[in-house]
Write a protein that holds these residues in place. Structure first.
Motif: not given
Length: 405
Positions: A39-57
């Protein structure tokens, strides 16, 4: 293809963890990387916040998205699984991705699907990233699926990361100790990127600190922060407020223009801003009827505690779950005065209601059995008094089958 035909193609061709379980879980990022390269690596074209966890994510992701929207940013939000509609997974400022985009995306990427044979989740992640890039979002809030280290979302370089908490869930895939699960979640920590730890636990602290040291990543243990919401919100959202607040603080330090008023106003209007469903969702009053997708020991304990505080009568619990759960500790969280209505969803992973009832009896929990979710709710409503509370929970798929949700 029509929209229904497109979804049929995805659901039948590609394994979907939420429906079939462990067989669909791929501990590898190769497919996602190949799809994004196609796809042309679209994930490089926007800023982001990344969230992980068991509960509450999930609620934390919605909360951060609501704050960013309130601050005036065009905000993407990727979460999973969906409840009623596939398009719930991919949103911008609360509006779901269009069916037309889903159809077009699958048509365009079919050659890659045929060559790579990716999972349902891998396709959906690639679709979200393509959509966010095409719509030129200012920032996107990305929730991991399972784990973190080898989760399909873990190809982004975010502005900040948040790990909400660690609990014993999906132990067959992520490990059977808190430390092992923390190792998988810690995989979202990137070189030089600040990571907020929402809950300090002695078993997981060394794991996070070691990974942060390796990546030279600033690590912030979210300091306690009190929040008094103006509306009825889940206690687990209140519990995760400190992590949300600290993560927003890291964005502010990076130059994002967000005020204290944006934070409080955004969270108080979270549902309206993001379209969040199934989290302490009030379906009706007198009897108060609530649906919530909590499904593991820690999440259910917090939920049941809040229900006890809301209910002056009896809690009528409509409960169903999936096959790959250790139910013994879950049963111990049940309210002592609950009247139980066992049920099951229609997905292949659902634990048959007869087996659920047997396990319940073995743990001193007896109830009535209903093979269909809405029949169980109907029976509960017929038995409920005006001061009783009906709670439907235990599985995302049980909540998803509620009529009129």
């Amino acid at each position: 293809m029509t929209y229904d035909e497109t979804l049929g193609y995805l659901f039948t061709r590609l394994p979907m963890y939420q429906r079939v379980g462990k067989v669909a879980y791929k501990k590898d990022l190769t497919n996602t990387i190949q799809l994004l390269d196609f796809l042309g690596n679209p994930h490089r074209d926007f800023k982001s916040v990344h969230i992980a966890g068991t509960n509450g994510k999930g609620t934390s992701a919605h909360g951060i998205a609501a704050v960013l929207q309130t601050a005036g940013y065009k905000t993407g939000l990727y979460t999973s699984p969906h409840l009623k509609s596939f398009t719930e997974r991919i949103r911008i400022n609360g509006s779901e991705v269009s069916r037309e985009f889903v159809i077009d995306f699958v048509e365009r990427i079919k050659p890659a699907i045929e060559a790579i044979n990716p999972s349902f989740f891998e396709i959906t992640v690639a679709m979200a990233f393509e959509y966010f890039a095409a719509q030129k979002v200012d920032i996107a809030v990305i929730e991991t699926g399972l784990g973190g280290r080898l989760d399909s979302t873990n190809v982004i370089t975010p502005e900040a990361c948040l790990i909400t908490n660690i609990g014993l869930d999906h132990t067959d895939m992520l490990g059977d100790t808190l430390a092992k699960i923390a190792f998988e979640k810690a995989g979202i920590i990137k070189h030089g990127i600040p990571v907020v730890i929402g809950e300090l636990m002695p078993e997981t602290q060394p794991v996070f600190e070691e990974k942060a040291r390796q990546e030279e990543a600033p690590m912030i243990y979210a300091p306690p922060k009190e929040w008094k919401p103006k509306t009825l919100v889940p206690n687990y959202l209140v519990k995760n407020f400190s992590g949300i607040y600290a993560t927003i603080g890291e964005l502010i330090r990076k130059g994002w223009k967000i005020t204290e008023a944006d934070i409080l106003d955004g969270l108080d209007h979270l549902n309206a801003l993001t379209g969040l469903k199934g989290r302490l969702q009030v379906l009706s009053e007198r009897p108060l009827t609530i649906a919530d997708v909590s499904h593991n020991t820690e999440g259910l304990r917090v939920l049941f505690s809040q229900m006890d505080s809301l209910c002056t009568g009896t809690i009528l619990l409509v409960f169903g779950t999936v096959k790959d759960k250790d139910l013994n500790p879950i049963f111990q969280t049940f309210p002592s005065n609950a009247r139980l209505y066992w049920t099951q969803s229609s997905v292949p992973r659902a634990l048959p209601v007869e087996e659920l009832a047997i396990q319940g009896v073995m743990n001193g929990k007896e109830g009535e059995c209903f093979r269909e979710v809405n029949e169980a709710i109907k029976q509960a409503k017929e038995k409920a008094g005006p001061d009783d509370l009906i709670l439907i929970t235990g599985s995302t798929f049980v909540v998803a089958e509620i009529e009129g949700l």
